[in-house]
Design an enzyme around this catalytic site. Structure first.
Site, PDB file in Angstrom:
ATOM      1  N   SER A  40      91.273   3.414 -25.313  1.00  0.00           N
ATOM      2  CA  SER A  40      92.300   4.267 -24.710  1.00  0.00           C
ATOM      3  C   SER A  40      92.742   5.332 -25.702  1.00  0.00           C
ATOM      4  O   SER A  40      92.363   5.315 -26.872  1.00  0.00           O
ATOM      5  CB  SER A  40      93.510   3.425 -24.274  1.00  0.00           C
ATOM      6  OG  SER A  40      94.251   3.020 -25.409  1.00  0.00           O
ATOM      7  N   SER A  69      95.872   5.878 -26.759  1.00  0.00           N
ATOM      8  CA  SER A  69      97.224   5.621 -27.258  1.00  0.00           C
ATOM      9  C   SER A  69      97.374   5.890 -28.754  1.00  0.00           C
ATOM     10  O   SER A  69      98.488   6.017 -29.245  1.00  0.00           O
ATOM     11  CB  SER A  69      97.641   4.187 -26.948  1.00  0.00           C
ATOM     12  OG  SER A  69      96.900   3.265 -27.733  1.00  0.00           O
ATOM     13  N   LYS A  89      97.678  -0.580 -32.793  1.00  0.00           N
ATOM     14  CA  LYS A  89      98.852   0.274 -32.951  1.00  0.00           C
ATOM     15  C   LYS A  89      99.162   0.411 -34.441  1.00  0.00           C
ATOM     16  O   LYS A  89      98.524  -0.201 -35.297  1.00  0.00           O
ATOM     17  CB  LYS A  89     100.074  -0.310 -32.231  1.00  0.00           C
ATOM     18  CG  LYS A  89      99.882  -0.620 -30.751  1.00  0.00           C
ATOM     19  CD  LYS A  89      99.737   0.606 -29.887  1.00  0.00           C
ATOM     20  CE  LYS A  89      99.525   0.223 -28.426  1.00  0.00           C
ATOM     21  NZ  LYS A  89      99.260   1.397 -27.573  1.00  0.00           N
ATOM     22  N   SER A 123     101.777   5.804 -24.875  1.00  0.00           N
ATOM     23  CA  SER A 123     101.447   4.542 -25.519  1.00  0.00           C
ATOM     24  C   SER A 123     102.424   3.467 -25.049  1.00  0.00           C
ATOM     25  O   SER A 123     103.649   3.627 -25.159  1.00  0.00           O
ATOM     26  CB  SER A 123     101.532   4.683 -27.046  1.00  0.00           C
ATOM     27  OG  SER A 123     101.402   3.423 -27.669  1.00  0.00           O
TER      28      SER A 123
END
Length: 270
Positions: free
Chosen positions: A89, A91, A146, A229
């Site tokens: 993705s 994010s 993250k 995100s």
């Protein structure tokens, strides 16, 4: 349905190991006894082709003997040292692009048993700015990636799209407006604990304000693509036991099946 590759690898490795050991301890001695009996009956040593035929391993045993060391090496490497992941993705844009293949250091935060993820040997703790892979707290069969912005004991505040750590705003420097004429997104340099990394901020994206105190054994994480995100602002903290490893490098980019792998952007992850 999400397949647990670690569990599959452990089971296949165990199965091939058991089959190889079974043949080594049970069936191989029987083959040698059969050869000995045949030679005693013939009252001389059998020709080499016949000896090989009597001693030949069955297909399942030969396959297990060949595969077990390879699978064991892959299991050790993947479980305790390094593991590759693909970014699914956006994010973590602009740091990581969709289709980036990254290398994750599995031992940086301590050695963990495969499947159960129990830490058996401590090493480093996550620090501000680390890009980490972890199991998503709401569905541990899914891996997320993250950036750590809060460690145990921190107070994290997000207000007007500015990150505060223990009341200190993390400085953001404008690098570019995208597109320049009618900007929809800002490319910024953010200094987190003095270490810079790039982030995206949407010009017209919703403002998510809040303040969180990070409990012991937990971490607060954000995506670098701040307005695109789903991170700790939405679902809370990452428990220590869900850590997988530290993302260290991009080693390949591959858009998809109809494109060629690209090795021109190999780099460390900051």
């Amino acid at each position: 349905m999400n397949l647990d590759f670690s569990l599959i690898l452990v089971l296949v490795t165990a199965l091939t190991g058991v089959l190889w050991l079974l043949d080594h301890l049970v069936f191989a001695p029987k083959r040698r006894l059969a050869l000995q009996a045949a030679e005693e009956q013939a009252e001389h040593a059998l020709p080499e082709p016949q000896r090989k035929a009597l001693l030949r391993q069955p297909g399942w045993a030969d396959t297990s003997r060949s595969m077990f060391p390879v699978l064991l090496a892959v299991l050790v490497l993947r479980s305790f040292l390094y593991e590759p992941f693909q970014i699914p993705s956006g994010s973590m844009l602009p740091t990581l692009k969709i289709g980036d293949f990254i290398l994750v250091n599995k031992y940086h935060y301590g050695l963990r048993l495969p499947v159960v993820n129990t830490r058996i040997l401590a090493n480093h703790d996550p620090q501000h700015g680390d890009v980490i892979v972890f199991r998503y707290p709401e569905d541990t069969s899914i891996n997320f990636i993250k950036r750590v912005v809060g460690v145990p004991g921190d107070t994290i505040t997000y207000r007007d799209k500015i990150l505060y750590v223990n009341g200190v705003p993390q400085q953001q420097t404008l690098l570019a407006k995208l597109p320049p004429a009618r900007p929809q997104q800002l490319l910024l340099n953010e200094a987190l604990a003095g270490e810079p990394h790039r982030i995206y901020r949407d010009v017209h994206g919703p403002v998510i304000d809040g303040s969180w105190e990070v409990p012991p054994g937990h971490y607060f994480v954000l995506g670098d693509n701040r307005d695109n995100s789903k991170d700790s602002r939405y679902w809370g903290f990452v428990p220590e036991e869900l850590l997988v490893g530290k993302a260290t490098a991009v080693w390949m980019h591959w858009e998809g099946l109809f494109s060629l792998p690209d090795f021109s952007d190999v780099r460390r992850i900051n």
